[in-house]
Design a protein around this motif. Structure first.
Motif, mmCIF file in Angstrom:
data_model
loop_
_atom_site.group_PDB
_atom_site.id
_atom_site.type_symbol
_atom_site.label_atom_id
_atom_site.label_comp_id
_atom_site.label_asym_id
_atom_site.label_seq_id
_atom_site.Cartn_x
_atom_site.Cartn_y
_atom_site.Cartn_z
ATOM 1 N N GLN A 257 -79.852 74.696 40.123
ATOM 2 C CA GLN A 257 -81.221 75.039 40.542
ATOM 3 C C GLN A 257 -81.570 76.465 40.126
ATOM 4 O O GLN A 257 -82.557 77.041 40.603
ATOM 5 C CB GLN A 257 -81.374 74.871 42.065
ATOM 6 N N GLY A 258 -80.750 77.043 39.296
ATOM 7 C CA GLY A 258 -81.062 78.359 38.745
ATOM 8 C C GLY A 258 -80.484 79.511 39.543
ATOM 9 O O GLY A 258 -80.770 80.678 39.262
ATOM 10 N N VAL A 259 -79.669 79.201 40.570
ATOM 11 C CA VAL A 259 -79.098 80.284 41.378
ATOM 12 C C VAL A 259 -77.905 80.864 40.620
ATOM 13 O O VAL A 259 -77.064 80.134 40.107
ATOM 14 C CB VAL A 259 -78.645 79.761 42.765
ATOM 15 N N LYS A 260 -77.871 82.195 40.567
ATOM 16 C CA LYS A 260 -76.773 82.860 39.844
ATOM 17 C C LYS A 260 -75.690 83.316 40.815
ATOM 18 O O LYS A 260 -75.925 83.449 41.999
ATOM 19 C CB LYS A 260 -77.325 84.057 39.081
ATOM 20 N N ARG A 261 -74.524 83.596 40.258
ATOM 21 C CA ARG A 261 -73.390 84.153 41.012
ATOM 22 C C ARG A 261 -72.978 83.256 42.191
ATOM 23 O O ARG A 261 -72.828 83.689 43.323
ATOM 24 C CB ARG A 261 -73.695 85.575 41.486
ATOM 25 N N VAL A 262 -72.844 81.967 41.882
ATOM 26 C CA VAL A 262 -72.408 81.002 42.904
ATOM 27 C C VAL A 262 -70.896 80.790 42.766
ATOM 28 O O VAL A 262 -70.387 80.620 41.652
ATOM 29 C CB VAL A 262 -73.145 79.654 42.737
ATOM 30 N N ALA A 263 -70.195 80.800 43.903
ATOM 31 C CA ALA A 263 -68.741 80.595 43.889
ATOM 32 C C ALA A 263 -68.370 79.322 44.649
ATOM 33 O O ALA A 263 -69.097 78.889 45.541
ATOM 34 C CB ALA A 263 -68.042 81.796 44.530
ATOM 35 N N ALA A 264 -67.248 78.743 44.251
ATOM 36 C CA ALA A 264 -66.658 77.638 45.011
ATOM 37 C C ALA A 264 -65.236 78.042 45.361
ATOM 38 O O ALA A 264 -64.545 78.651 44.543
ATOM 39 C CB ALA A 264 -66.635 76.367 44.174
#
Ligand SMILES: Cc1ncc(C[n+]2csc(CCOP(=O)(O)OP(=O)(O)O)c2C)c(N)n1
Length: 542
Positions: A405-412
Motif C-alpha cells: 500500500q506504499g508504506v515504507k520501512r515496514v518490518a516483519a
C-alpha cells in the motif's frame, strides 16, 4: 521399550497418559508440532518409546506423516494444539473421506481461556465438520484408556479418530493404572487407488462412504458405554462433557448427571435425560456445542447460550460458583481472598530477542508485523515495538500487504521455528510479488515458547539424536531475497546500523538475528558440565 510398570497405578499428567495410551495401543509412529497444552504428549513418547518419534515442521506435515504410516498398515498418533488443527485441517477433511488403514488418532488439545494461545476455538466442531468420531476424557485414566479405544475404533471404522482434551486434562495429574503394550501392526502397504486418491472420480463415492459410516459410529458409541446417565430421581440435572464431569461431581447427589465422552451419538440420549427435569445445566469447555442440542429438547436448559455461564474462559469450581447460584457453597473458598497482582509475561533475563528489540526500536520502523513465539512479547513494555500478531507465519505476509500500500520501512519479525512452520511460503510470496520489507528471523536455536524443542535448523531430533540440518541462510537465498545479513543481537550498535540500512532498502531483505535462547545455552553448558556465568575479576567494579 522403557516401560516396566505394567499393572501399577501411578500419578500421571494427562498428556503423559495419552502418550502412554498410544504406546500401549501399539503405535509405530508418533508425530507432532509443539503447542501448549499438547506438547508433553510427544515428549513423553520420545522418552519412553523406542520407535519413530518426530517433531514435524508443522501440524499439516505431522498429520500427513501419520496418514502415511497408517497407509503402511501401522498405528500412528498425531498430536497438536487446537489452532494446529486449522493448519492440518486440509489434510484431515479429505483423509476422513478416503479413510485410513492402520489406526490413526489425532490428539487435539484445546486451550479455554487462551492461557497460551491466539484463540479459544473448540475442536469438537472440527470432528463434526470432518464427520469423524471424537472422544473426550475427564481425567488421566480416561485419557489413557480412551486413547487405546480411539485406536480400536479407528481401525474398526477406517477413520481418523479425534481425542479432544483441554488444558485441565493435559496439565493435571491423577492416578492411572498402567497396562501392557500391544504388539505393533505388521507392515502392510497395499495400493488402494479408489480410497487413496482424492480425485473427482472418487470423491463423491468416498463422501457417501463416510456418511454411511456415521450410523456405525453412533452404534459403536452406544455399545462403548462412554456416554452414561446417572439419574437419581433428582429434578435438576447436569449434562457434562469431558472435564465438565469432574466439576459436575462436585455437586454431589444434588443433580442427575449425563456424562458425555463420545460424539456422535443419537440425540435420544439427550431427549431421555432432560425429560422431567426442571433445570438442566450444561458444563462443557469451549463453545455451547452440546447445549445447542440440549435446547432442542428442553426449555429448562441453562448454560452459555442463555448467558448463565460465560462462553469465554474456562470452567472451574471458582467460575461455576460465580455463575451458578446454588453451586455447592462450600467451594467458595476457591476464591482468593485478595486479587493476585498481575504478572504479565516478560522476556527472560538475557534473552537475545530483548537486545534485538532494543536495536529495532532505535531505528524506528514504521510498522512491525510480529508473529507467534516468545518474541511476541516485544509488543509489551518496555519494547512496544511489535504492532500486530495473528497466527503462525502471518507476520511476513501482513508486512508485505502493508508495504504494497506504499508504506515504507515496514518490518516483519518471525522466530526460527515459526519461519520453518509457515513463514517460508510468505517469504516466497513477498519476493514473487516484489514487496519492500525487512524480514527479521530470530534464530535462537529452539522452539523456545513451548519449552525449547529442537528445530530442523538445529539438526537434533525429538529423541535428541542427530537429524538432517537445514541452513537458514541457504534457504532464504534460494527463496530469492535481495540480501541476507546475520547479526549477533548482543552487538547492539552493529545490529542497529544493519537494521537501519536494510529498513531503507528496496525489495525483500532478510536479517537473521542469531544467538541461542538462554535455556539452550544453559542446557548445553550443563551437558558439557560448564558454568554459564563467568566472573572476570579484572572487570569487577572497584
Ligand atoms: C498453529 C500453531 N501451532 C503451534 C503453536 C504454538 N506455538 C506458539 S509459538 C510457537 C513457536 C515458537 O518458536 P519460534 O518461532 O522459534 O520462536 P521462539 O519462541 O523460540 O522465540 C509455537 C509452536 C501456535 N501458537 N499455533
Amino acid at each position: 521399550m522403557k516401560l516396566n510398570q505394567v499393572n501399577q497405578e501411578i500419578i500421571m499428567l494427562g498428556d503423559d497418559a495419552i502418550g502412554r495410551g498410544a504406546i500401549e495401543a501399539g503405535i509405530s509412529l508418533a508425530t507432532s508440532y509443539p503447542g501448549t497444552p499438547a506438547t508433553q504428549i510427544l515428549e513423553y513418547i520420545a522418552h519412553n518409546f523406542d520407535g519413530e518419534v518426530e517433531w514435524a515442521v508443522n501440524e499439516k506435515v505431522s498429520l500427513e506423516t501419520a496418514i502415511g504410516a497408517s497407509y503402511a498398515g501401522k498405528r500412528a498418533l498425531c498430536s497438536m494444539k487446537h489452532v494446529g488443527l486449522n493448519v492440518a485441517s486440509d489434510a484431515l477433511m479429505t483423509a476422513a473421506y478416503l479413510g485410513i488403514k492402520g489406526g490413526l488418532v489425532l490428539a487435539v488439545s484445546d486451550d479455554p481461556s487462551a492461557y497460551s494461545s491466539q484463540n479459544e476455538q473448540d475442536s469438537r466442531f472440527y470432528a463434526k465438520f470432518a464427520k469423524i468420531p471424537c472422544l473426550e476424557p475427564c481425567d488421566s485414566q480416561e485419557a489413557k484408556d480412551m486413547t487405546i479405544m480411539a485406536f480400536e475404533l479407528s481401525e474398526k471404522m477406517g477413520l481418523p479418530v479425534m481425542l479432544r482434551t483441554v488444558t485441565r486434562i493435559c496439565h493435571a495429574y491423577s492416578p492411572v493404572r498402567l497396562g501392557t503394550v500391544r504388539e505393533q501392526n505388521p507392515l502392510l502397504l497395499r495400493k488402494d487407488p479408489a480410497n487413496m486418491i482424492a480425485v473427482p472420480s472418487n470423491v463423491l463415492r468416498c463422501h457417501r462412504n463416510l456418511i454411511e459410516k456415521q450410523e456405525g459410529l453412533r452404534i459403536w458409541g452406544e455399545k462403548s458405554g462412554l456416554n452414561r446417565t446417572f439419574k437419581n430421581g433428582r429434578k435438576k440435572g447436569i449434562i457434562a462433557c469431558g472435564i465438565g464431569y469432574v466439576y459436575a461431581k462436585e455437586y454431589g447427589p444434588e443433580y442427575a448427571i449425563l456424562k458425555i465422552s463420545y460424539y456422535p451419538f443419537a440425540e435420544t440420549l439427550i431427549k431421555d435425560f432432560v425429560e422431567g427435569l426442571e433445570e438442566i445445566w450444561v458444563l462443557e469447555e469451549g463453545e455451547p456445542f452440546m447445549e445447542e442440542i440440549a435446547r432442542r429438547y428442553s426449555t429448562k436448559v441453562k448454560g452459555k447460550i442463555s448467558g448463565e455461564i460465560s462462553i469465554t474462559g474456562e470452567l472451574g469450581p471458582d467460575v461455576l460458583s460465580e455463575y451458578i447460584p446454588d453451586w455447592n457453597t462450600g467451594q467458595r473458598s476457591y476464591m482468593p481472598s485478595k486479587p493476585l497482582p498481575a504478572r504479565p509475561p516478560v522476556l527472560c533475563p538475557g534473552c537475545p530477542h530483548s537486545k534485538l528489540y532494543t536495536a529495532l526500536k532505535a531505528v524506528k520502523p514504521t510498522f512491525t508485523a510480529g508473529d507467534i513465539g516468545c518474541y511476541t512479547l516485544g509488543a509489551n513494555p518496555p519494547y512496544q515495538i511489535v504492532d500486530t500478531c495473528l497466527c503462525m507465519g502471518a507476520g511476513i505476509s501482513k508486512a508485505a500487504g502493508i508495504s504494497k500500500q506504499g508504506v515504507k520501512r515496514v518490518a516483519a519479525v518471525i522466530g526460527d521455528s515459526t519461519f520453518i512452520h509457515s513463514g517460508i511460503p510468505a517469504l516466497i510470496n513477498a519476493v514473487y510479488n516484489k514487496a519492500n520489507i525487512l524480514v527479521l528471523i530470530l534464530d535462537n536455536s529452539a522452539v523456545a515458547m513451548t519449552g525449547n524443542q529442537p528445530t530442523p535448523l538445529t539438526g537434533i531430533t525429538a529423541k535428541g539424536e542427530e537429524g538432517g540440518k537445514i541452513s537458514l541462510e541457504e534457504l532464504c537465498r534460494s527463496c530469492g531475497v535481495n540480501s541476507i545479513e546475520v547479526v549477533d543481537p548482543f552487538e547492539v550498535e552493529k545490529t542497529k546500523a544493519i537494521l537501519k540500512e536494510k529498513l531503507d532498502a528496496q525489495g525483500v531483505n532478510v536479517v537473521i538475528s542469531r544467538r541461542p535462547c538462554v535455556f539452550v545455552t544453559r542446557r548445553l553448558a550443563k551437558m558439557r558440565r560448564k558454568a554459564i556465568t563467568h566472573i572476570h575479576p579484572e572487570k569487577r567494579a572497584q
